[in-house]
Design a protein around this motif. Structure first.
Motif, PDB file in Angstrom:
ATOM      1  N   SER A  73       0.853  -1.185   0.000  1.00 26.69           N
ATOM      2  CA  SER A  73       0.000   0.000   0.000  1.00 26.69           C
ATOM      3  C   SER A  73       0.889   1.234   0.000  1.00 26.69           C
ATOM      4  O   SER A  73       2.071   1.165   0.322  1.00 26.69           O
ATOM      5  CB  SER A  73      -0.937   0.009   1.211  1.00 26.69           C
ATOM      6  OG  SER A  73      -0.201   0.008   2.409  1.00 26.69           O
ATOM      7  N   ARG A  74       0.280   2.348  -0.323  1.00 33.72           N
ATOM      8  CA  ARG A  74       1.094   3.538  -0.568  1.00 33.72           C
ATOM      9  C   ARG A  74       0.362   4.798  -0.124  1.00 33.72           C
ATOM     10  O   ARG A  74      -0.853   4.914  -0.272  1.00 33.72           O
ATOM     11  CB  ARG A  74       1.405   3.606  -2.056  1.00 33.72           C
ATOM     12  CG  ARG A  74       2.209   4.777  -2.489  1.00 33.72           C
ATOM     13  CD  ARG A  74       2.634   4.570  -3.901  1.00 33.72           C
ATOM     14  NE  ARG A  74       3.330   5.732  -4.404  1.00 33.72           N
ATOM     15  CZ  ARG A  74       4.134   5.719  -5.429  1.00 33.72           C
ATOM     16  NH1 ARG A  74       4.347   4.594  -6.076  1.00 33.72           N
ATOM     17  NH2 ARG A  74       4.722   6.818  -5.843  1.00 33.72           N
ATOM     18  N   ASP A  75       1.113   5.714   0.405  1.00 31.01           N
ATOM     19  CA  ASP A  75       0.624   7.045   0.731  1.00 31.01           C
ATOM     20  C   ASP A  75       1.344   8.013  -0.194  1.00 31.01           C
ATOM     21  O   ASP A  75       2.495   8.375   0.060  1.00 31.01           O
ATOM     22  CB  ASP A  75       0.917   7.362   2.202  1.00 31.01           C
ATOM     23  CG  ASP A  75       0.369   8.698   2.638  1.00 31.01           C
ATOM     24  OD1 ASP A  75       0.095   8.871   3.834  1.00 31.01           O
ATOM     25  OD2 ASP A  75       0.199   9.598   1.779  1.00 31.01           O
ATOM     26  N   ASN A  76       0.675   8.404  -1.251  1.00 36.28           N
ATOM     27  CA  ASN A  76       1.334   9.249  -2.245  1.00 36.28           C
ATOM     28  C   ASN A  76       1.735  10.608  -1.673  1.00 36.28           C
ATOM     29  O   ASN A  76       2.779  11.154  -2.007  1.00 36.28           O
ATOM     30  CB  ASN A  76       0.441   9.454  -3.466  1.00 36.28           C
ATOM     31  CG  ASN A  76       0.497   8.288  -4.423  1.00 36.28           C
ATOM     32  OD1 ASN A  76       1.539   7.650  -4.567  1.00 36.28           O
ATOM     33  ND2 ASN A  76      -0.611   7.992  -5.065  1.00 36.28           N
ATOM     34  N   LYS A  78       2.633  11.364   1.324  1.00 32.12           N
ATOM     35  CA  LYS A  78       3.790  11.270   2.206  1.00 32.12           C
ATOM     36  C   LYS A  78       4.939  10.486   1.583  1.00 32.12           C
ATOM     37  O   LYS A  78       5.975  10.303   2.215  1.00 32.12           O
ATOM     38  CB  LYS A  78       3.388  10.635   3.532  1.00 32.12           C
ATOM     39  CG  LYS A  78       2.388  11.466   4.323  1.00 32.12           C
ATOM     40  CD  LYS A  78       2.073  10.806   5.653  1.00 32.12           C
ATOM     41  CE  LYS A  78       1.114  11.668   6.465  1.00 32.12           C
ATOM     42  NZ  LYS A  78       0.778  11.037   7.779  1.00 32.12           N
ATOM     43  N   LYS A  79       4.741  10.031   0.362  1.00 25.04           N
ATOM     44  CA  LYS A  79       5.775   9.255  -0.328  1.00 25.04           C
ATOM     45  C   LYS A  79       6.248   8.102   0.560  1.00 25.04           C
ATOM     46  O   LYS A  79       7.444   7.930   0.822  1.00 25.04           O
ATOM     47  CB  LYS A  79       6.960  10.154  -0.727  1.00 25.04           C
ATOM     48  CG  LYS A  79       6.589  11.201  -1.742  1.00 25.04           C
ATOM     49  CD  LYS A  79       6.078  10.592  -3.035  1.00 25.04           C
ATOM     50  CE  LYS A  79       5.735  11.685  -4.045  1.00 25.04           C
ATOM     51  NZ  LYS A  79       5.120  11.113  -5.268  1.00 25.04           N
ATOM     52  N   ARG A  80       5.280   7.355   1.059  1.00 23.84           N
ATOM     53  CA  ARG A  80       5.576   6.177   1.856  1.00 23.84           C
ATOM     54  C   ARG A  80       4.959   4.953   1.191  1.00 23.84           C
ATOM     55  O   ARG A  80       3.897   5.040   0.586  1.00 23.84           O
ATOM     56  CB  ARG A  80       4.982   6.313   3.264  1.00 23.84           C
ATOM     57  CG  ARG A  80       5.701   7.299   4.158  1.00 23.84           C
ATOM     58  CD  ARG A  80       5.035   7.369   5.516  1.00 23.84           C
ATOM     59  NE  ARG A  80       5.770   8.210   6.443  1.00 23.84           N
ATOM     60  CZ  ARG A  80       6.685   7.757   7.279  1.00 23.84           C
ATOM     61  NH1 ARG A  80       6.972   6.472   7.312  1.00 23.84           N
ATOM     62  NH2 ARG A  80       7.318   8.588   8.083  1.00 23.84           N
ATOM     63  N   VAL A  81       5.616   3.833   1.360  1.00 25.91           N
ATOM     64  CA  VAL A  81       5.072   2.576   0.885  1.00 25.91           C
ATOM     65  C   VAL A  81       5.189   1.556   2.015  1.00 25.91           C
ATOM     66  O   VAL A  81       6.167   1.549   2.761  1.00 25.91           O
ATOM     67  CB  VAL A  81       5.808   2.096  -0.388  1.00 25.91           C
ATOM     68  CG1 VAL A  81       7.269   1.767  -0.116  1.00 25.91           C
ATOM     69  CG2 VAL A  81       5.092   0.914  -1.012  1.00 25.91           C
ATOM     70  N   HIS A  82       4.147   0.745   2.153  1.00 22.90           N
ATOM     71  CA  HIS A  82       4.093  -0.246   3.221  1.00 22.90           C
ATOM     72  C   HIS A  82       3.945  -1.636   2.623  1.00 22.90           C
ATOM     73  O   HIS A  82       3.355  -1.800   1.560  1.00 22.90           O
ATOM     74  CB  HIS A  82       2.905   0.038   4.140  1.00 22.90           C
ATOM     75  CG  HIS A  82       2.848   1.434   4.652  1.00 22.90           C
ATOM     76  ND1 HIS A  82       3.611   1.880   5.704  1.00 22.90           N
ATOM     77  CD2 HIS A  82       2.133   2.514   4.229  1.00 22.90           C
ATOM     78  CE1 HIS A  82       3.354   3.157   5.925  1.00 22.90           C
ATOM     79  NE2 HIS A  82       2.470   3.569   5.033  1.00 22.90           N
ATOM     80  N   LEU A  83       4.458  -2.601   3.318  1.00 21.13           N
ATOM     81  CA  LEU A  83       4.289  -3.989   2.916  1.00 21.13           C
ATOM     82  C   LEU A  83       3.810  -4.767   4.130  1.00 21.13           C
ATOM     83  O   LEU A  83       4.547  -4.933   5.095  1.00 21.13           O
ATOM     84  CB  LEU A  83       5.604  -4.570   2.390  1.00 21.13           C
ATOM     85  CG  LEU A  83       5.498  -5.978   1.808  1.00 21.13           C
ATOM     86  CD1 LEU A  83       4.674  -5.955   0.525  1.00 21.13           C
ATOM     87  CD2 LEU A  83       6.885  -6.560   1.543  1.00 21.13           C
ATOM     88  N   GLN A  84       2.575  -5.215   4.063  1.00 21.76           N
ATOM     89  CA  GLN A  84       2.020  -6.061   5.113  1.00 21.76           C
ATOM     90  C   GLN A  84       2.246  -7.509   4.711  1.00 21.76           C
ATOM     91  O   GLN A  84       1.794  -7.922   3.631  1.00 21.76           O
ATOM     92  CB  GLN A  84       0.531  -5.783   5.304  1.00 21.76           C
ATOM     93  CG  GLN A  84      -0.123  -6.650   6.365  1.00 21.76           C
ATOM     94  CD  GLN A  84       0.413  -6.401   7.758  1.00 21.76           C
ATOM     95  OE1 GLN A  84       0.652  -5.260   8.134  1.00 21.76           O
ATOM     96  NE2 GLN A  84       0.618  -7.468   8.519  1.00 21.76           N
TER      97      GLN A  84
END
Length: 120
Positions: A73-76, A78-84
């Motif tokens: 998933s991504r927060d455009n 905040k330029k963050r990407v997560h991997l669950q």
């Protein structure tokens, strides 16, 4: 330019879950230009491989080995990407790297890597 700062990872038992996060930091010019963000992994003695990736448009791709278990998933803003990572397996053990690119696909920038170890 861009620094990719990773967090998360660690040790889990098989069947457990872990989460990884990656934040892009640096000059606004480069950070705001990032399109592609993804996660790669490299196990000892093996080549680095794509785990999951996403573009700023929202499309995502997964390695067959993690489909149905991992979610990117991504927060455009905040330029963050997560991997669950759920239903972890010992074969998921590797160093996980965040990557980013200003193009729609690529690895122009790399994070330092974070260790994920899954015990059986």
């Amino acid at each position: 330019q861009v620094q990719l700062v990773e967090s998360g990872g660690g040790l889990a038992q098989a069947g457990g879950s872990l989460a990884l996060s990656c934040a892009a930091e640096g000059s606004d010019f480069y950070v705001n230009s990032i399109n592609y963000m993804g996660w790669y992994r490299q196990a000892p003695g093996k080549r680095r491989e794509l785990v999951a990736a996403t573009t700023s448009g929202g499309s995502a791709t997964y390695a067959d080995s993690v489909k149905g278990r991992f979610t990117i998933s991504r927060d455009n803003a905040k330029k963050r990407v997560h991997l669950q990572m759920n239903s972890l397996k010992p074969e998921d053990t590797a160093v996980y790297y965040c990557a980013a690119d200003r193009a729609s696909w690529g690895t122009e920038f790399w994070g330092q890597g974070t260790q994920v170890t899954v015990s059986s």
